[in-house]
Each structure stands twice: as C-alpha cells, then as structure tokens.
Design an enzyme around this catalytic site. Structure first.
Site, PDB file in Angstrom:
ATOM      1  N   GLY A  63      11.650  -2.660   1.193  1.00 32.74           N
ATOM      2  CA  GLY A  63      10.281  -3.104   1.366  1.00 32.74           C
ATOM      3  C   GLY A  63       9.927  -3.730   2.690  1.00 32.74           C
ATOM      4  N   SER A  64       8.749  -3.434   3.098  1.00 33.17           N
ATOM      5  CA  SER A  64       8.081  -4.092   4.209  1.00 33.17           C
ATOM      6  C   SER A  64       6.604  -3.820   4.028  1.00 33.17           C
ATOM      7  CB  SER A  64       8.539  -3.539   5.555  1.00 33.17           C
ATOM      8  OG  SER A  64       7.694  -4.039   6.574  1.00 33.17           O
ATOM      9  N   SER A  65       5.804  -4.814   4.262  1.00 30.32           N
ATOM     10  CA  SER A  65       4.363  -4.615   4.117  1.00 30.32           C
ATOM     11  C   SER A  65       3.816  -3.694   5.196  1.00 30.32           C
ATOM     12  CB  SER A  65       3.639  -5.959   4.139  1.00 30.32           C
ATOM     13  OG  SER A  65       3.901  -6.629   5.355  1.00 30.32           O
ATOM     14  N   SER A  66       4.642  -3.366   6.179  1.00 26.81           N
ATOM     15  CA  SER A  66       4.215  -2.448   7.247  1.00 26.81           C
ATOM     16  C   SER A  66       4.520  -0.998   6.932  1.00 26.81           C
ATOM     17  CB  SER A  66       4.904  -2.822   8.562  1.00 26.81           C
ATOM     18  OG  SER A  66       4.558  -4.129   8.932  1.00 26.81           O
TER      19      SER A  66
END
Length: 140
Positions: A63-66
C-alpha cells in the site's frame, strides 16, 4: 483454449497481451516507473520487466496512497497494463482506473481471481474480455 471467470472490480476495456505473473506483491509508488511501466523496485523478483501492454497478474499490492496516482499516470502515458488481474483488491490502486475513466481515457479492466490459478497463465498470451458488469473470461 480455456477460460475462467472472475469478478469485475473496475469496468474498462478488455485487453490482450503476454501474461506477466508477479510472484510477489508490489508497491506502485516507487515500484513501477510511471513513464515507462517498468518494474523499478530492485528488490522485486520481476525487476526490469514492463507491465505496459501486458495482462498483469498481481497477488497483491504494498500500500501507498500514491498508487492510484501512479496508475493514473501509466494510463495517461499509454504504459498501463492491457488488463489487471488481482487476487487481493486494492481500492486505492483501483481508484486510479476510476479517475482515468472519469477523465474520458480508455482504461483497462480490473478483475479479481484467486491467485492459485495465476501460474496457469504464465508465458501465455491472455485475453480478458468484460461481459457486462458481472464477470470476465480470461482465455489462454
């Protein structure tokens, strides 16, 4: 020719291409070059491979919000996969496809399949066709 059915996560254009079966989850932010579609993470088993134009089989993501922004950039640059087949859906990643579609860009379909069947597709040309909004056929 065989086919399996999966759940459509994000409707989009069906696509064909060489299967790229990832053997480990990946982070799109820092893990995929948004300008070329190459796997940039030097620690990833598929480092150097390109996802552009491939049917991308993902066991999961890191996960990464980017991630959604990277996928959006891949679509805009013409370096997105032909289709995305994922075992564990990632709402943030898939948001990139939804935004791209809302912007009027042609987006690949994203579907969910159990990862146990991913190896069946390795080294094959694969076609993913969207049938309405309920299922897809992945054909070898």
């Amino acid at each position: 020719m065989s086919a399996v059915r999966g759940e459509i996560l994000v409707a989009g254009s069906g696509g064909s291409g060489q299967a790229l079966v990832m053997t480990a989850p990946i982070s799109f932010w820092g893990g995929i070059d948004p300008k070329s579609g190459r796997v940039a993470d030097v620690r990833h088993p598929q480092h150097g491979e390109t996802i552009a134009g491939k049917v991308l089989f993902l066991p999961g993501t890191i996960g990464s919000s980017s991630a959604s922004a990277v996928l959006l950039e891949l679509v805009h640059a013409g370096c997105a996969p032909a289709a995305i087949v994922i075992h564990e859906p990632d709402a943030i990643l898939l948001l990139g496809l939804i935004v791209a579609r809302e912007m009027g860009w042609q987006t690949p379909v994203a579907v969910r399949l159990d990862k146990e069947g991913f190896e069946t597709f390795r080294d094959h040309e694969v076609t993913v066709t969207a049938e309405g909004f309920a299922a897809v056929a992945v054909q070898v």
